[in-house]
Design a protein around this motif. Structure first.
Motif, mmCIF file in Angstrom:
data_model
loop_
_atom_site.group_PDB
_atom_site.id
_atom_site.type_symbol
_atom_site.label_atom_id
_atom_site.label_comp_id
_atom_site.label_asym_id
_atom_site.label_seq_id
_atom_site.Cartn_x
_atom_site.Cartn_y
_atom_site.Cartn_z
ATOM 1 N N ASN A 65 -2.948 40.647 20.495
ATOM 2 C CA ASN A 65 -4.134 41.134 20.313
ATOM 3 C C ASN A 65 -4.214 42.560 21.243
ATOM 4 O O ASN A 65 -3.279 42.906 21.688
ATOM 5 C CB ASN A 65 -5.102 39.996 20.838
ATOM 6 C CG ASN A 65 -6.425 40.232 20.057
ATOM 7 O OD1 ASN A 65 -6.794 41.021 19.584
ATOM 8 N ND2 ASN A 65 -7.087 39.125 20.079
ATOM 9 N N GLY A 113 -5.624 27.941 14.871
ATOM 10 C CA GLY A 113 -6.273 29.271 14.460
ATOM 11 C C GLY A 113 -5.895 29.483 13.121
ATOM 12 O O GLY A 113 -6.497 30.481 12.393
ATOM 13 N N CYS A 114 -4.832 28.842 12.638
ATOM 14 C CA CYS A 114 -4.453 28.942 11.012
ATOM 15 C C CYS A 114 -5.203 27.704 10.397
ATOM 16 O O CYS A 114 -4.425 26.521 10.588
ATOM 17 C CB CYS A 114 -2.999 29.006 10.804
ATOM 18 S SG CYS A 114 -2.489 29.001 9.076
ATOM 19 N N ASP A 156 -4.819 26.607 7.179
ATOM 20 C CA ASP A 156 -3.971 26.178 6.451
ATOM 21 C C ASP A 156 -2.848 25.244 7.243
ATOM 22 O O ASP A 156 -2.574 24.284 6.475
ATOM 23 C CB ASP A 156 -3.146 27.067 5.440
ATOM 24 C CG ASP A 156 -4.015 27.874 4.670
ATOM 25 O OD1 ASP A 156 -5.023 27.382 4.204
ATOM 26 O OD2 ASP A 156 -3.761 28.978 4.192
ATOM 27 N N ASN A 160 -13.307 27.892 12.099
ATOM 28 C CA ASN A 160 -12.267 28.155 13.162
ATOM 29 C C ASN A 160 -12.728 28.426 14.592
ATOM 30 O O ASN A 160 -13.488 29.483 14.733
ATOM 31 C CB ASN A 160 -11.369 29.387 12.443
ATOM 32 C CG ASN A 160 -10.067 29.798 13.253
ATOM 33 O OD1 ASN A 160 -10.121 29.312 14.508
ATOM 34 N ND2 ASN A 160 -9.157 30.576 12.892
ATOM 35 N N SER A 185 -10.644 28.556 17.093
ATOM 36 C CA SER A 185 -9.555 29.050 18.106
ATOM 37 C C SER A 185 -9.587 30.686 17.544
ATOM 38 O O SER A 185 -10.515 31.346 17.704
ATOM 39 C CB SER A 185 -8.167 28.473 17.384
ATOM 40 O OG SER A 185 -7.077 28.825 18.169
ATOM 41 N N HIS A 186 -8.506 31.187 17.058
ATOM 42 C CA HIS A 186 -8.168 32.494 16.919
ATOM 43 C C HIS A 186 -6.967 32.686 15.798
ATOM 44 O O HIS A 186 -5.783 31.624 15.687
ATOM 45 C CB HIS A 186 -7.657 33.406 17.870
ATOM 46 C CG HIS A 186 -8.001 34.869 17.744
ATOM 47 N ND1 HIS A 186 -6.949 35.664 17.149
ATOM 48 C CD2 HIS A 186 -8.810 35.676 18.032
ATOM 49 C CE1 HIS A 186 -7.128 36.746 16.945
ATOM 50 N NE2 HIS A 186 -8.506 37.047 17.474
ATOM 51 N N PRO A 187 -7.236 33.567 14.840
ATOM 52 C CA PRO A 187 -6.055 33.608 13.609
ATOM 53 C C PRO A 187 -4.681 33.845 14.225
ATOM 54 O O PRO A 187 -3.742 33.509 13.543
ATOM 55 C CB PRO A 187 -6.460 34.774 12.843
ATOM 56 C CG PRO A 187 -8.275 34.634 13.072
ATOM 57 C CD PRO A 187 -8.365 34.386 14.322
ATOM 58 N N ASP A 191 -1.451 30.741 15.427
ATOM 59 C CA ASP A 191 -0.787 30.570 13.898
ATOM 60 C C ASP A 191 0.603 29.762 13.715
ATOM 61 O O ASP A 191 1.034 29.172 12.924
ATOM 62 C CB ASP A 191 -0.984 31.726 12.950
ATOM 63 C CG ASP A 191 0.174 32.625 13.358
ATOM 64 O OD1 ASP A 191 0.868 32.508 14.636
ATOM 65 O OD2 ASP A 191 0.384 33.718 12.912
ATOM 66 N N PHE A 244 -13.754 37.182 12.802
ATOM 67 C CA PHE A 244 -12.541 36.918 11.507
ATOM 68 C C PHE A 244 -13.315 35.772 10.786
ATOM 69 O O PHE A 244 -14.185 35.358 11.025
ATOM 70 C CB PHE A 244 -11.261 36.239 12.398
ATOM 71 C CG PHE A 244 -11.437 35.310 13.609
ATOM 72 C CD1 PHE A 244 -11.836 33.950 13.025
ATOM 73 C CD2 PHE A 244 -11.720 35.723 14.900
ATOM 74 C CE1 PHE A 244 -11.638 33.141 13.978
ATOM 75 C CE2 PHE A 244 -11.749 34.783 15.748
ATOM 76 C CZ PHE A 244 -11.940 33.515 15.430
ATOM 77 N N GLU A 245 -12.532 35.571 9.521
ATOM 78 C CA GLU A 245 -12.989 34.598 8.480
ATOM 79 C C GLU A 245 -13.422 33.280 9.168
ATOM 80 O O GLU A 245 -12.459 32.780 9.836
ATOM 81 C CB GLU A 245 -11.912 34.587 7.416
ATOM 82 C CG GLU A 245 -12.365 33.902 6.357
ATOM 83 C CD GLU A 245 -11.402 33.790 5.220
ATOM 84 O OE1 GLU A 245 -11.669 33.164 4.367
ATOM 85 O OE2 GLU A 245 -10.374 34.639 5.314
ATOM 86 N N GLN A 279 -14.961 32.241 11.415
ATOM 87 C CA GLN A 279 -15.026 31.824 12.928
ATOM 88 C C GLN A 279 -16.629 31.100 12.992
ATOM 89 O O GLN A 279 -17.451 31.168 12.422
ATOM 90 C CB GLN A 279 -15.161 33.382 13.436
ATOM 91 C CG GLN A 279 -15.162 33.101 15.056
ATOM 92 C CD GLN A 279 -15.355 34.284 15.827
ATOM 93 O OE1 GLN A 279 -15.898 35.324 15.104
ATOM 94 N NE2 GLN A 279 -15.124 34.293 17.139
#
Length: 537
Positions: free
Chosen positions: A37, A213-214, A216, A235, A237-239, A242, A276-277, A279
Motif C-alpha cells: 500500500n 480481503g479476497c 473469492d 469486505n 479487511s483489505h483487497p 489476498d 474499494f469494492e 467495503q
C-alpha cells in the motif's frame, strides 16, 4: 552494480511488521520493509482497529477484582478453539499467548508510553461452549490508531533509524530460494508494473495479513460443514489481504493450514464512503435489538444476541434463506449500545478526549446515530412501525416484510418486558441481564424497556450482512515464528508473523477466537521472530 543485501526483509507494514522492525533495529539489524500500500496506509488494519486486546493476569484486572490466570485462560481457549489432535503447534502458541501476554504485551506497551483505558470488557462469553470465563478485553487508549502512531514515532526516532528502509507500493509475488534457504523475495511496482525486482536478506519475515480481503478466496475456503458461503458478503479487511505470499510460501515448501477457519462478523453494512469494492463497516450490534430474518421474523428458536459467540452468529446467518438480516431497535437503544468497530467511528477514544468520551457513554452516542442516519441507506429511521416497514421494503425493492408479521414479533417481545423482571421468560432478556451484571457492560447495555415505547423512539431498522475480517489459519510456524515445511522442519531464512501465521502456528485460535487475540497475537509473534533472528536460531 552490487545488489544491496539486508539483514532482515519484512513483507508487510502492518502492526506485526512494525513491531518486528522495531525489535530488529534494537538488535542493530539492517531492515527493509516492503509494503504493497501507500505510505499513508502504514499500519494497515491495525490503524483502523478499535485497539482491543485479550490479556491475561494484568494489574488492571486485579484492580477491578478480576481473578484470572494463564491456567483459567488456557482452559477457556481450549473450550472455544476445539483443537484437533494434530494441532500441536496451535496449542503451543495458545499456551505461549496466555503465559506471556501480560509481560510481553501489556507491560511492554506500557513501557513504550502506551496506555490502556481503565476498564476491562467481557466479550465472547460463550453460548454452547465456555468462552471467556472472566473479562479480559483491554482497550488501548487511542485505539489501534495510537498503537500504529506510536510505533511510527519509535521507528522514526530510533537510534538505528538509518538502518531502516521502506519500499511502498511494491507487491511481493515470490520468494527467492538458494540451496534450501530463503535469501530474498521478488516484487513488482504496483503503479508502473515494473516486475521481477529482487531483494535479498539473511532473513525474510512474512507479515502480509490473511486472505479475508479476497472474497473469492473466502468463498473458496469456506468452512464446508456450514455449506455454501453467503452469496453476498462485505469486505471488512483489505483487497491486499489476498494470500498472494501464502501461495509463494507454499511453492517453496511451507505448510499453510486451516484457511477455512476465519473470524468474520455478523453485522456489516456497506461503507458509505468506500475505498474499494464491497467495503463494509463492522457494527457492534445491539444486545437489546430484535434480530430478524429477511421476512421480519425473529431468528430463532434461540434468539441471536451479540457478545457471547460471534462465530455461532455467523454460522446461523450463513444458513438462512437470504444473505442478509435486520436488527429492529429504537433510538434509545442505539444511542446507548450501538457502535462501529474501529478507530474511524470512535474519535473520542482515538483522539484521547476523555471528557467527551465519558459524556457519550453517560448521555448516549447520539453523534454516531445521527451520522449513520445521514450517511447510510441501510440505517433506516422512522416515526412509526408501518413507515419503517415501508422503508425496509423500499430498500430491498420487494415486499418481503409483512407489517402484521413484524408487528406481532415486536409486540410479543414488548409484552414479555412489561410483565416485569421476575417473569422475563425470554433468553434474550436473560442474556441482557447477564451482560448488565458486569460494570463496564452495564453502562453500554440498556435496562429492558418495550421497543415500541413512544418515549424511546424513533424506530430504527438496520440491514446487515456478514462481513469478513480475520484469517484464523495461515502459514505454520514454531514458537520462534520460523516457517515450517510439510514435514515440520524449519525453512532456513523464513519467518511468518501476525495474521499471516494464523497468529502463531498456522492457527493458534483454532475454530473460535476469544476476541482481542489479534493485535496482541501480532505483537507476540513478531517479538518471537525478532528474538530468534537476534540469537541466530
Amino acid at each position: 552494480m552490487a545488489t544491496k543485501k539486508y539483514d532482515v526483509i519484512i513483507i508487510g507494514a502492518g502492526i506485526a511488521g512494525l513491531v518486528a522492525a522495531f525489535e530488529s533495529l534494537n538488535l542493530g539489524k539492517t531492515v527493509l520493509i516492503i509494503e504493497r500500500n501507500t505510505k499513508e496506509h502504514l499500519g494497515g488494519l491495525a490503524k483502523l482497529s478499535f485497539g482491543g486486546m485479550a490479556l491475561v493476569g494484568t494489574p488492571l484486572q486485579r484492580r477491578l477484582g478480576i481473578k484470572d490466570s494463564p491456567a483459567i485462560a488456557l482452559d477457556d481457549w481450549y473450550s472455544f478453539a476445539d483443537f484437533g489432535t494434530q494441532d500441536v503447534l496451535p496449542k503451543q502458541w495458545a499456551e505461549q499467548y496466555v503465559n506471556e501476554s501480560a509481560e510481553q504485551v501489556y507491560h511492554w506497551l506500557l513501557g513504550l508510553d502506551l496506555k490502556f483505558f481503565p476498564v476491562v470488557n467481557w466479550v465472547e462469553r460463550g453460548q454452547y461452549k465456555r468462552g471467556n470465563s472472566v473479562p479480559r478485553y483491554h482497550v488501548l487508549w487511542g485505539t489501534g490508531y495510537r498503537l500504529v502512531e506510536r510505533f511510527e514515532e519509535l521507528l522514526k526516532n530510533h537510534p538505528n533509524q538509518a538502518r531502516l528502509s521502506y519500499l511502498f507500493e511494491h507487491k511481493v509475488s515470490d520468494l527467492i530460494q538458494e540451496n534450501g534457504k530463503i535469501v530474498g523475495c521478488i516484487a513488482e511496482q504496483e503503479n508502473t508494473g515494473q516486475k521481477d525486482l529482487s531483494f535479498f536478506a539473511e532473513q525474510v519475515v512474512v507479515a502480509t495479513g490473511g486472505i479475508t480481503g479476497c472474497l473469492d478466496k473466502v468463498r473458496e475456503n469456506w468452512y464446508k460443514p456450514w455449506g455454501q458461503a453467503p452469496k453476498e458478503m462485505l469486505n471488512g479487511s483489505h483487497p491486499f489481504a489476498d494470500g498472494l505470499v501464502h501461495d509463494a510460501v507454499s511453492r517453496h515448501g511451507g505448510n499453510v493450514t486451516h484457511l477455512d477457519k476465519m473470524w468474520n462478523y455478523a453485522a456489516g453494512i456497506p461503507n458509505p464512503k468506500p475505498q474499494f469494492e464491497a467495503q463494509g463497516l463492522s457494527l457492534i450490534p445491539c444486545k437489546s435489538a430484535l434480530w430478524l430474518d429477511h421476512t421480519g421474523r425473529r431468528i430463532g428458536p434461540e434468539p441471536m444476541v451479540t457478545g457471547f459467540d460471534t462465530n455461532e452468529l455467523c454460522r446461523r446467518i450463513s444458513q438462512l434463506d437470504k444473505p442478509y438480516t435486520w436488527q429492529l431497535l429504537n433510538w434509545r437503544i442505539a444511542a446507548k449500545e450501538l457502535a462501529v468497530s474501529g478507530s474511524e467511528h470512535n474519535p473520542m477514544i482515538r483522539d484521547r478526549k476523555l471528557f467527551s468520551f465519558l459524556k457519550e457513554v453517560l448521555l448516549g452516542n447520539h453523534r454516531l446515530v445521527r451520522q449513520l442516519q445521514k450517511e447510510s441507506d441501510h440505517f433506516i429511521v422512522a416515526s412509526d412501525l408501518r413507515e419503517l416497514v415501508n422503508q425496509m421494503n423500499h430498500l430491498n425493492g420487494d415486499h418481503a416484510i409483512d407489517y402484521e408479521v413484524l408487528k406481532n414479533e415486536v409486540t410479543q417481545f414488548d409484552d414479555v418486558i412489561r410483565r416485569g423482571k421476575g417473569l422475563w421468560n425470554d433468553d434474550q432478556l436473560r442474556r441482557i441481564q447477564h451482560a448488565r451484571g458486569w460494570r463496564s457492560d452495564r453502562v453500554r447495555t440498556c435496562k429492558p424497556k418495550p421497543i415500541l415505547d413512544p418515549s424511546a423512539g424513533p424506530l430504527i431498522a438496520i440491514k446487515l450482512r456478514l462481513i469478513t475480517r480475520k484469517s484464523l489459519g495461515g502459514i505454520q510456524t514454531d514458537l520462534q515464528s520460523r516457517v515450517l515445511n510439510t514435514l515440520g522442519a524449519p525453512i532456513t531464512g523464513l519467518y511468518a508473523i501476525g495474521e499471516a501465521a494464523g497468529f502463531g502456528g498456522g492457527g493458534a485460535s483454532g475454530f473460535k477466537s476469544l476476541e482481542g487475540t489479534f493485535l496482541s497475537g501480532c505483537i507476540l509473534t513478531a517479538r518471537a521472530a525478532a528474538k530468534s533472528i537476534g540469537v541466530g536460531v
